[in-house]
Design a protein around this motif. Sequence first.
Motif, short mmCIF file in Angstrom:
data_model
loop_
_atom_site.label_atom_id
_atom_site.label_comp_id
_atom_site.label_asym_id
_atom_site.label_seq_id
_atom_site.Cartn_x
_atom_site.Cartn_y
_atom_site.Cartn_z
N ALA A 55 -3.13 -6.38 -5.21
CA ALA A 55 -3.23 -7.34 -4.11
C ALA A 55 -2.85 -6.61 -2.82
O ALA A 55 -1.78 -6.00 -2.75
CB ALA A 55 -2.29 -8.51 -4.34
N PHE A 56 -3.74 -6.66 -1.85
CA PHE A 56 -3.43 -6.16 -0.51
C PHE A 56 -2.87 -7.35 0.27
O PHE A 56 -3.56 -8.36 0.43
CB PHE A 56 -4.70 -5.66 0.19
N LEU A 57 -1.63 -7.25 0.76
CA LEU A 57 -0.99 -8.35 1.47
C LEU A 57 -0.59 -7.91 2.88
O LEU A 57 0.20 -6.97 3.04
CB LEU A 57 0.28 -8.80 0.72
N MET A 84 1.17 -3.40 0.71
CA MET A 84 1.39 -4.12 1.96
C MET A 84 0.53 -3.49 3.06
O MET A 84 0.28 -2.29 3.06
CB MET A 84 2.87 -4.05 2.37
N VAL A 85 0.11 -4.34 3.98
CA VAL A 85 -0.72 -3.92 5.11
C VAL A 85 -0.03 -4.39 6.39
O VAL A 85 0.39 -5.55 6.48
CB VAL A 85 -2.13 -4.56 5.02
N GLY A 104 2.82 0.22 -2.48
CA GLY A 104 2.16 1.00 -1.44
C GLY A 104 2.22 0.31 -0.10
O GLY A 104 2.55 -0.88 -0.01
N PHE A 105 1.90 1.06 0.95
CA PHE A 105 1.95 0.55 2.32
C PHE A 105 0.81 1.21 3.09
O PHE A 105 0.69 2.44 3.08
CB PHE A 105 3.30 0.91 2.95
N ALA A 118 -3.41 4.87 -1.37
CA ALA A 118 -2.51 3.76 -1.74
C ALA A 118 -2.96 3.11 -3.04
O ALA A 118 -2.13 2.80 -3.90
CB ALA A 118 -2.44 2.73 -0.61
N VAL A 119 -4.26 2.93 -3.22
CA VAL A 119 -4.79 2.35 -4.46
C VAL A 119 -4.46 3.26 -5.64
O VAL A 119 -3.98 2.80 -6.68
CB VAL A 119 -6.32 2.10 -4.36
#
Length: 131
Positions: A55-57, A84-85, A104-105, A118-119
Amino acid sequence: MAPVNDVKIVIADDDNMTCSVLRLLLREQGFSVLGEARDGEKAVELCLLHRPDIAFLDIDMPRLSGHEAARKLSEQAPDTGIIMVSALPTLENVQKSVEAGAAGFVVKPFNAMKVMDAVGQCLQRGKDMKR
């Protein structure tokens, strides 16, 4: 590592352009984007429904911040890796992200290489945790 097309992803960001760019970038790399949310509550709902690998949040979202959503997902869907984004890569944001369970960030505006890194890290961390 699972074949790329087996990796399922949910994207959560209140900015339509960010979601579109991230979706196109991920699909171009062969990933399956299962859904998108514009707020943290919807992000948690989507993740609990679809059980994505990642999940990219976005950190700054309405109704539930990315950090709050990450904490809920860490508890309720621990197999979902969290990236996190944010446009603000402050030490505080990074620390809060790690404490919330992020693997990840990614900093906005992002480039394809940083997103793929990051993935890869997120998938590797998930694999390591299952051992």
